[in-house]
Design a protein around this motif. Structure first.
Motif, PDB file in Angstrom:
ATOM      1  N   GLU A   1       0.768  -1.199   0.014  1.00 52.60           N
ATOM      2  CA  GLU A   1      -0.019   0.045  -0.099  1.00 52.60           C
ATOM      3  C   GLU A   1       0.952   1.322  -0.050  1.00 52.60           C
ATOM      4  OE1 GLU A   1      -3.524   2.044   2.772  1.00 52.60           O
ATOM      5  OE2 GLU A   1      -1.935   0.752   3.686  1.00 52.60           O
ATOM      6  N   ALA A   2       2.075   1.321   0.732  1.00 48.59           N
ATOM      7  CA  ALA A   2       2.696   2.496   0.725  1.00 48.59           C
ATOM      8  C   ALA A   2       3.647   2.725  -0.337  1.00 48.59           C
ATOM      9  CB  ALA A   2       3.551   2.195   2.283  1.00 48.59           C
ATOM     10  N   LEU A   3       4.001   1.652  -1.033  1.00 51.63           N
ATOM     11  CA  LEU A   3       4.855   1.803  -2.187  1.00 51.63           C
ATOM     12  C   LEU A   3       3.894   2.312  -3.395  1.00 51.63           C
ATOM     13  CD1 LEU A   3       7.671   1.182  -3.220  1.00 51.63           C
ATOM     14  CD2 LEU A   3       6.982  -1.169  -3.607  1.00 51.63           C
ATOM     15  N   ALA A   4       2.673   1.714  -3.333  1.00 58.94           N
ATOM     16  CA  ALA A   4       1.732   2.173  -4.380  1.00 58.94           C
ATOM     17  C   ALA A   4       1.345   3.611  -4.241  1.00 58.94           C
ATOM     18  CB  ALA A   4       0.625   1.286  -4.375  1.00 58.94           C
ATOM     19  N   ALA A   5       1.137   4.143  -2.943  1.00 55.11           N
ATOM     20  CA  ALA A   5       1.008   5.576  -2.736  1.00 55.11           C
ATOM     21  C   ALA A   5       2.121   6.272  -3.229  1.00 55.11           C
ATOM     22  CB  ALA A   5       0.663   5.603  -1.328  1.00 55.11           C
ATOM     23  N   VAL A   6       3.511   6.084  -2.779  1.00 58.22           N
ATOM     24  CA  VAL A   6       4.469   7.020  -3.318  1.00 58.22           C
ATOM     25  C   VAL A   6       4.784   6.957  -4.773  1.00 58.22           C
ATOM     26  CG1 VAL A   6       5.408   6.957  -0.895  1.00 58.22           C
ATOM     27  CG2 VAL A   6       6.394   5.363  -2.468  1.00 58.22           C
ATOM     28  N   ILE A   7       4.649   5.795  -5.220  1.00 55.23           N
ATOM     29  CA  ILE A   7       4.789   5.636  -6.880  1.00 55.23           C
ATOM     30  C   ILE A   7       3.756   6.283  -7.525  1.00 55.23           C
ATOM     31  CG2 ILE A   7       4.527   4.092  -8.679  1.00 55.23           C
ATOM     32  CD1 ILE A   7       6.069   2.165  -6.967  1.00 55.23           C
ATOM     33  N   GLN A   8       2.428   6.416  -7.015  1.00 59.81           N
ATOM     34  CA  GLN A   8       1.410   7.124  -7.700  1.00 59.81           C
ATOM     35  C   GLN A   8       1.537   8.641  -7.551  1.00 59.81           C
ATOM     36  OE1 GLN A   8      -2.539   6.645  -5.727  1.00 59.81           O
ATOM     37  NE2 GLN A   8      -3.565   7.400  -7.661  1.00 59.81           N
ATOM     38  N   PHE A   9       2.059   9.053  -6.446  1.00 64.04           N
ATOM     39  CA  PHE A   9       2.405  10.509  -6.241  1.00 64.04           C
ATOM     40  C   PHE A   9       3.467  10.935  -6.961  1.00 64.04           C
ATOM     41  CE2 PHE A   9       3.611  14.080  -3.808  1.00 64.04           C
ATOM     42  CZ  PHE A   9       2.502  14.996  -3.252  1.00 64.04           C
ATOM     43  N   ALA A  10       4.635  10.069  -7.051  1.00 62.72           N
ATOM     44  CA  ALA A  10       5.789  10.554  -8.099  1.00 62.72           C
ATOM     45  C   ALA A  10       5.218  10.509  -9.542  1.00 62.72           C
ATOM     46  CB  ALA A  10       7.007   9.448  -7.976  1.00 62.72           C
ATOM     47  N   LYS A  11       4.394   9.818  -9.965  1.00 66.15           N
ATOM     48  CA  LYS A  11       3.905   9.889 -11.298  1.00 66.15           C
ATOM     49  C   LYS A  11       3.347  11.169 -11.511  1.00 66.15           C
ATOM     50  CE  LYS A  11       3.658   4.857 -12.478  1.00 66.15           C
ATOM     51  NZ  LYS A  11       2.646   3.613 -12.617  1.00 66.15           N
ATOM     52  N   LYS A  12       2.526  11.683 -10.478  1.00 67.92           N
ATOM     53  CA  LYS A  12       1.719  13.033 -10.595  1.00 67.92           C
ATOM     54  C   LYS A  12       2.842  13.860 -10.635  1.00 67.92           C
ATOM     55  CE  LYS A  12      -2.500  11.156  -8.413  1.00 67.92           C
ATOM     56  NZ  LYS A  12      -3.244  11.342  -7.295  1.00 67.92           N
ATOM     57  N   THR A  13       3.780  13.931  -9.824  1.00 73.18           N
ATOM     58  CA  THR A  13       4.803  15.278  -9.875  1.00 73.18           C
ATOM     59  C   THR A  13       5.649  15.164 -11.164  1.00 73.18           C
ATOM     60  OG1 THR A  13       6.442  13.987  -8.467  1.00 73.18           O
ATOM     61  CG2 THR A  13       4.526  15.308  -7.267  1.00 73.18           C
ATOM     62  N   GLY A  14       5.859  14.048 -11.531  1.00 74.10           N
ATOM     63  CA  GLY A  14       6.863  13.815 -12.746  1.00 74.10           C
ATOM     64  C   GLY A  14       7.918  13.207 -12.387  1.00 74.10           C
ATOM     65  N   ASP A  15       8.337  13.148 -11.029  1.00 75.13           N
ATOM     66  CA  ASP A  15       9.443  12.458 -10.634  1.00 75.13           C
ATOM     67  C   ASP A  15       9.703  10.922 -10.718  1.00 75.13           C
ATOM     68  OD1 ASP A  15      10.344  15.035  -9.612  1.00 75.13           O
ATOM     69  OD2 ASP A  15       9.105  14.830  -7.821  1.00 75.13           O
ATOM     70  N   PHE A  16       8.760  10.263 -11.076  1.00 77.15           N
ATOM     71  CA  PHE A  16       8.901   8.875 -11.253  1.00 77.15           C
ATOM     72  C   PHE A  16       9.687   8.030 -12.214  1.00 77.15           C
ATOM     73  CE2 PHE A  16       7.697   4.792 -13.551  1.00 77.15           C
ATOM     74  CZ  PHE A  16       7.443   3.914 -12.546  1.00 77.15           C
ATOM     75  N   THR A  17      10.225   8.942 -13.128  1.00 76.19           N
ATOM     76  CA  THR A  17      11.179   8.429 -14.013  1.00 76.19           C
ATOM     77  C   THR A  17      12.717   8.702 -13.754  1.00 76.19           C
ATOM     78  OG1 THR A  17      11.384  10.489 -15.419  1.00 76.19           O
ATOM     79  CG2 THR A  17      10.158   8.637 -16.134  1.00 76.19           C
ATOM     80  N   VAL A  18      12.941   9.754 -12.565  1.00 74.08           N
ATOM     81  CA  VAL A  18      14.092   9.914 -12.132  1.00 74.08           C
ATOM     82  C   VAL A  18      14.576   9.335 -10.855  1.00 74.08           C
ATOM     83  CG1 VAL A  18      14.458  12.028 -13.280  1.00 74.08           C
ATOM     84  CG2 VAL A  18      13.386  12.098 -11.148  1.00 74.08           C
ATOM     85  N   LEU A  19      13.571   8.442 -10.092  1.00 75.01           N
ATOM     86  CA  LEU A  19      13.628   7.977  -8.778  1.00 75.01           C
ATOM     87  C   LEU A  19      13.863   6.294  -9.095  1.00 75.01           C
ATOM     88  CD1 LEU A  19      10.822   9.716  -6.927  1.00 75.01           C
ATOM     89  CD2 LEU A  19      13.320  10.018  -6.563  1.00 75.01           C
ATOM     90  N   SER A  20      14.757   5.922  -8.022  1.00 79.79           N
ATOM     91  CA  SER A  20      15.152   4.314  -7.884  1.00 79.79           C
ATOM     92  C   SER A  20      14.420   3.725  -7.221  1.00 79.79           C
ATOM     93  CB  SER A  20      16.752   4.304  -7.573  1.00 79.79           C
ATOM     94  OG  SER A  20      16.715   4.585  -6.232  1.00 79.79           O
ATOM     95  N   MET A  21      14.158   2.419  -7.380  1.00 84.74           N
ATOM     96  CA  MET A  21      13.434   1.627  -6.592  1.00 84.74           C
ATOM     97  C   MET A  21      13.776   1.794  -4.951  1.00 84.74           C
ATOM     98  SD  MET A  21      10.753  -0.271  -5.933  1.00 84.74           S
ATOM     99  CE  MET A  21      10.401  -0.214  -7.655  1.00 84.74           C
ATOM    100  N   PRO A  22      15.076   1.911  -4.772  1.00 81.40           N
ATOM    101  CA  PRO A  22      15.553   2.269  -3.094  1.00 81.40           C
ATOM    102  C   PRO A  22      14.795   3.489  -2.596  1.00 81.40           C
ATOM    103  CG  PRO A  22      17.338   1.286  -4.376  1.00 81.40           C
ATOM    104  CD  PRO A  22      16.329   1.418  -5.276  1.00 81.40           C
TER     105      PRO A  22
END
Length: 160
Positions: free
Chosen positions: A77-98
């Protein structure tokens, strides 16, 4: 609010400050050997961060930290929440899995401690700022000064 409980080896704060209840640390803080031991009561990281510390000397120092570093995995749940938020901010492609796991662990610990009602589900628009506290409720800083404690805001979300 549970703050300044134990101030032993794990809970020493800087002069005049109560320690954070939880502090999630990343590889950079560990590799740089930042002085974290007096900043929080409990310290957390994810498995991937420990794996990133590869230098022989740094690994030896990691084994002798002056605090216990708890390795936890964030919930789905937590991982999904932060990934969804990063997609909305445009940060998804620059962040690593760690990076995502560190943020997700922070989100999860906040949920366990305070719930998620005060966590933003949508990013602020460019140039937008948070609304100030309503006049009948003092801002967290004012409440902190009045009662000598740090308010909830500012205690979580600070991570090294």
């Amino acid at each position: 609010q549970r703050r300044a409980r134990t101030r032993g080896r794990r809970g020493m704060a800087r002069a005049g400050e109560a320690p954070l209840e939880h502090l999630v640390v990343d590889a950079g803080a560990l590799i740089r050997l930042e002085q974290l031991h007096n900043r929080a009561e409990r310290f957390y990281t994810v498995r991937e961060v420990v794996s990133e510390v590869r230098d022989k000397n740094a690994r030896a120092l990691l084994e002798r930290l002056p605090f216990e570093l708890e390795v936890r995995e964030p919930s789905a749940e937590a991982l999904a929440a932060v990934i969804q938020f990063a997609k909305k901010t445009g940060d998804f492609t620059v962040l690593s899995m760690p990076d995502f796991k560190i943020m997700a662990l922070t989100w999860m610990l906040h949920k366990e401690t305070h719930g998620i009602a005060d966590l933003r589900a949508e990013p602020l628009a460019p140039g937008e700022t948070e609304d100030p506290a309503p006049p009948e409720q003092p801002a967290p800083e004012a409440a902190s000064a009045a009662d000598g404690q740090h308010g909830q805001h500012g205690q979580h979300g600070q991570h090294g």
